[in-house]
Design a protein around this motif. Sequence first.
Motif, PDB file in Angstrom:
ATOM      1  N   GLU A   9       3.123   9.046  -2.550  1.00 62.12           N
ATOM      2  CA  GLU A   9       3.607   8.138  -3.420  1.00 62.12           C
ATOM      3  C   GLU A   9       2.356   7.899  -4.552  1.00 62.12           C
ATOM      4  N   GLU A  10       1.363   7.836  -4.178  1.00 63.01           N
ATOM      5  CA  GLU A  10      -0.031   7.667  -5.285  1.00 63.01           C
ATOM      6  C   GLU A  10       0.100   8.628  -6.206  1.00 63.01           C
ATOM      7  N   ASN A  34       3.848  -0.387  -7.666  1.00 67.93           N
ATOM      8  CA  ASN A  34       2.559  -0.837  -6.945  1.00 67.93           C
ATOM      9  C   ASN A  34       1.283   0.332  -7.285  1.00 67.93           C
ATOM     10  N   SER A  35       1.652   1.358  -8.226  1.00 69.99           N
ATOM     11  CA  SER A  35       0.781   2.381  -8.339  1.00 69.99           C
ATOM     12  C   SER A  35      -0.277   1.813  -9.539  1.00 69.99           C
ATOM     13  N   THR A  75       0.764  -1.108  -0.006  1.00 70.56           N
ATOM     14  CA  THR A  75      -0.094   0.059  -0.011  1.00 70.56           C
ATOM     15  C   THR A  75       0.699   1.349   0.141  1.00 70.56           C
ATOM     16  N   LEU A  76       0.579   2.035  -0.968  1.00 70.32           N
ATOM     17  CA  LEU A  76       1.258   3.456  -0.928  1.00 70.32           C
ATOM     18  C   LEU A  76       0.570   4.379  -0.209  1.00 70.32           C
ATOM     19  N   TYR A 103      -5.819  12.878  -5.994  1.00 71.59           N
ATOM     20  CA  TYR A 103      -4.606  12.791  -5.296  1.00 71.59           C
ATOM     21  C   TYR A 103      -4.111  14.156  -4.929  1.00 71.59           C
ATOM     22  N   ILE A 113       7.248   2.539  -6.382  1.00 68.88           N
ATOM     23  CA  ILE A 113       6.233   3.440  -6.741  1.00 68.88           C
ATOM     24  C   ILE A 113       5.674   2.711  -8.051  1.00 68.88           C
ATOM     25  N   GLY A 168       3.047   7.927  -8.612  1.00 65.88           N
ATOM     26  CA  GLY A 168       2.692   7.019  -9.545  1.00 65.88           C
ATOM     27  C   GLY A 168       1.902   7.356 -10.545  1.00 65.88           C
ATOM     28  N   CYS A 169       0.977   8.256 -10.407  1.00 65.99           N
ATOM     29  CA  CYS A 169       0.077   9.360 -11.570  1.00 65.99           C
ATOM     30  C   CYS A 169       1.180   9.732 -12.484  1.00 65.99           C
TER      31      CYS A 169
END
Length: 421
Positions: A7-8, A84-85, A2-3, A93, A81, A11-12
């Motif tokens: 970090e999310e 997992n994203s 889980t980020l 976000y 990242i 990732g975007c």
Amino acid sequence: MTLGLEEELIGCLILKPENIAKLVIPEECFQNNENKFIIKLLKIQYDDIRNVDIVAIPEKYKHLFNQRFNQDIIIKKIVTIMTNSLGHNFDYYQELLFERYVNSLILDAIDKFKNNNISQEELLQYIHKYEAMNIKTTANKLTGDEVFRIINSKNKNINFRFEKLSKYANIQEHDLVVVAARPGIGKTGFILNLLEDLSDRYNCVLFNMEMSDKQVYQRLVAINTKIPIGYFDKPATDYQKKLLEDGSKKIANKNIKVISRSQTISTIRKRIIEESKQTHTLAFIDYVGLIGSSEKNKSLYEKTTAIVKELRQISLDYDCTIFLVAQINRNSENTKDKRPKISDLKETGELEQSATTVLMLHNENYYKGLEMKIEEIEVIIGKNRNGQTGILTLEYNQKNQRFDPKGTNENYSEPNNWRKE
């Protein structure tokens, strides 16, 4: 794995590099220093190649790494990242991160206030400033029917008992109306006439910074009953007392709130926001030159300019219309035509810029040394975004402070029913 929120968002950016061009939050929104560094790397590479290439980063940008930001650790984190994203919900976000950042600024300001590092006035200013910060740039695309409804919708006019003024000034809700005159011409009496009239239909708040409560309410009762103020202190008979009591009840039953103390732009804003939550509110401010400011190291002109800009923004952001009293400088008194011009507004040129309507009062007899029972006051519409400019005349009875259309004002200094036993 889980980020976290930061970090999310990263990732975007990695999975959809076009999002980098839409990243508008400041670097301070990121609490983790490694994440701040990664954002910096991604922005630099995107500026260079309009893309994100993780493989190329170690070699091309190795000069940016140092002991604090180890290359291997940073690249490993970027890969984690990216793995997992999902790369979705970039706007969501970004807004969450910004909201967290704004809340931290507000809490920091509160801590400074608790530690006596800033005043209560400065705290209110900081909170308003931070709450007004916004990064939302999305807009709804309207249909043809929606556009047509907007351009054909009628703005809600504010109509007075002065029919010609209502017609030609065409004042509308959410306007900033400046009422200006030289001292002694009747600008306070004029706005009290507007207040007394409009308070039957609107929630009205008077920010009174020049008179006592007694003076304000005496004037309002006089305007309502047409009884001269000179009779108020010691009515000779029970009947005269009853007339004043009835007038007092009429004023009390109107939607009028009077705030009689010194004000700052923050306290005015706070009260207007509270009053306008339930219904459209008319705020009467007497006058702009007395509004306090906590701005340091700025001239009076700069402070007043900022205050006027803020008042205009308040009228747009909240469900309110503002009537602001201002003074006219004395330059035009030395000219042959002593009528004030819009360039004669005293405090700041921002009054002309921000106001939707500028009403200037002029009494020609004042300069001739003539004392009249009923004064003829010219209302000069000097600026009008909603309608016409020009001059119309009202009659002003100073004894009872009442303005009326020309030709309708009677000799109220001796009302017939006042002498009735």
